[in-house]
Design a protein around this motif. Structure first.
Motif, PDB file in Angstrom:
ATOM      1  N   ASP A  44       1.549   2.025   8.248  1.00 37.30           N
ATOM      2  CA  ASP A  44       2.056   1.187   7.139  1.00 37.30           C
ATOM      3  C   ASP A  44       0.946   0.317   6.569  1.00 37.30           C
ATOM      4  O   ASP A  44       0.847   0.134   5.360  1.00 37.30           O
ATOM      5  N   VAL A  45       0.117  -0.237   7.464  1.00 38.43           N
ATOM      6  CA  VAL A  45      -0.995  -1.091   7.007  1.00 38.43           C
ATOM      7  C   VAL A  45      -1.886  -0.292   6.047  1.00 38.43           C
ATOM      8  O   VAL A  45      -2.261  -0.771   4.967  1.00 38.43           O
ATOM      9  N   ARG A  47      -1.120   2.579   4.448  1.00 43.22           N
ATOM     10  CA  ARG A  47      -0.398   3.002   3.231  1.00 43.22           C
ATOM     11  C   ARG A  47      -0.316   1.859   2.235  1.00 43.22           C
ATOM     12  O   ARG A  47      -0.417   2.062   1.029  1.00 43.22           O
ATOM     13  N   ASN A  48      -0.182   0.625   2.757  1.00 44.97           N
ATOM     14  CA  ASN A  48      -0.140  -0.548   1.863  1.00 44.97           C
ATOM     15  C   ASN A  48      -1.479  -0.773   1.167  1.00 44.97           C
ATOM     16  O   ASN A  48      -1.563  -1.507   0.177  1.00 44.97           O
ATOM     17  N   GLU A  49      -2.531  -0.152   1.706  1.00 46.43           N
ATOM     18  CA  GLU A  49      -3.848  -0.202   1.038  1.00 46.43           C
ATOM     19  C   GLU A  49      -3.996   0.965   0.070  1.00 46.43           C
ATOM     20  O   GLU A  49      -5.074   1.181  -0.494  1.00 46.43           O
TER      21      GLU A  49
END
Ligand SMILES: NC(=O)c1ccc[n+]([C@@H]2O[C@H](COP(=O)([O-])OP(=O)(O)OC[C@H]3O[C@@H](n4cnc5c(N)ncnc54)[C@H](OP(=O)(O)O)[C@@H]3O)[C@@H](O)[C@H]2O)c1
Length: 232
Positions: A44-45, A47-49
């Protein structure tokens, strides 16, 4: 063509940073972790980038789950281009071979040697079929015969065996466009390396990313630190 990469032990530390660096180069990354929730949170970290990363549970000591993941990747992508054998444990730092528990000795070999062994056996056949593969075995200077010495025997022996695996697999795939290399990331500030380590995860991951994206005329069957061959 988008390359597909699998990174083991990638929910934290060097493996996590390798996922970021490969994804930044346009590689589609399968971030694997033995704990499913930790892997999802790590992916998730990234993908959030804005990076293309999926997560999948994988305990490298569980050969059946390795084979199940191989079947899933085959069904989804039909290939695996890059395999990063990064997952590792360091259970006997500074401990004498006369004091290390049998359990720690065995578990270290299970994760650091048998893990990459299972993964190579699962994925090299797919790489042969596509005549493309880049395998990076994240080893350590502690596994070098030239520096072999007292203490930390479980870890040293596991990385020595990983280095042998590197040479054996590299030789078995001779004639294919498959590069198999071992490397030492140096002393890196992670949970394993501790806060005193001089290298950042970014620096530790960089040489892995380099070996994972070698050109067709790149080296194979080598042991590297900082992009330079080092003695076994
Ligand atoms: N840091 C250094 O200074 C240094 C130096 C030389 C070599 N290395 C090598 O670099 C690699 C990465 O080290 P690191 O510093 O990033 O270590 P780390 O921060 O301790 O991370 C180790 C990773 O391996 C995972 N792992 C452990 N057992 C596993 C298993 N059975 N199946 C799947 N994953 C498993 C851990 O998952 P959990 O979160 O579930 O525990 C974690 O994601 C290791 O192979 C290590 O030997 C590190």
């Amino acid at each position: 063509m988008t390359r597909i990469a699998l990174v083991t032990g990638a929910n934290r530390g060097i493996g996590f940073e390798v996922c970021r660096q490969l994804a930044l180069q346009g590689v589609q990354v399968i971030l694997t972790s033995r704990n499913v929730a930790k892997g999802q949170a790590a992916a998730d970290v990234l993908r959030n980038e804005g990076l293309e990363v999926t997560s999948h549970q994988l305990d490298v000591t569980d050969v059946e789950s390795v084979m199940a993941l191989q079947e899933e990747i085959d069904a989804t992508f039909g290939r695996l281009d890059i395999l990063i054998n990064n997952a590792g444990v360091y259970l006997d730092e500074g401990v004498s071979i006369f004091d290390v528990s049998l359990e720690a000795m065995r578990l270290t070999q299970e994760v650091n040697f048998f893990g990459p062994f299972h993964l190579c056996r699962a994925f090299v056949p797919m790489m042969r079929l596509k005549d493309y593969g880049r395998i990076v075995n994240v080893s350590s200077g502690y596994g070098a015969m030239v520096d072999m010495g007292a203490r930390t025997a479980a870890y040293r022996i596991s990385k020595l065996a990983l280095n042998a695996l590197t040479r054996i697999v590299a030789d078995e795939v001779k004639g294919y466009n498959i590069k198999v290399n071992a490397m030492c990331p140096g002393w890196v500030s992670t949970d394993m390396g501790g806060p005193a380590a001089p290298r950042t995860v970014d620096e530790g991951a960089e040489a892995i990313t380099w070996l994972a994206t070698l050109p067709d005329d790149g080296p194979t069957g080598g042991f590297f630190r900082d992009h330079q061959p080092i003695p076994w």
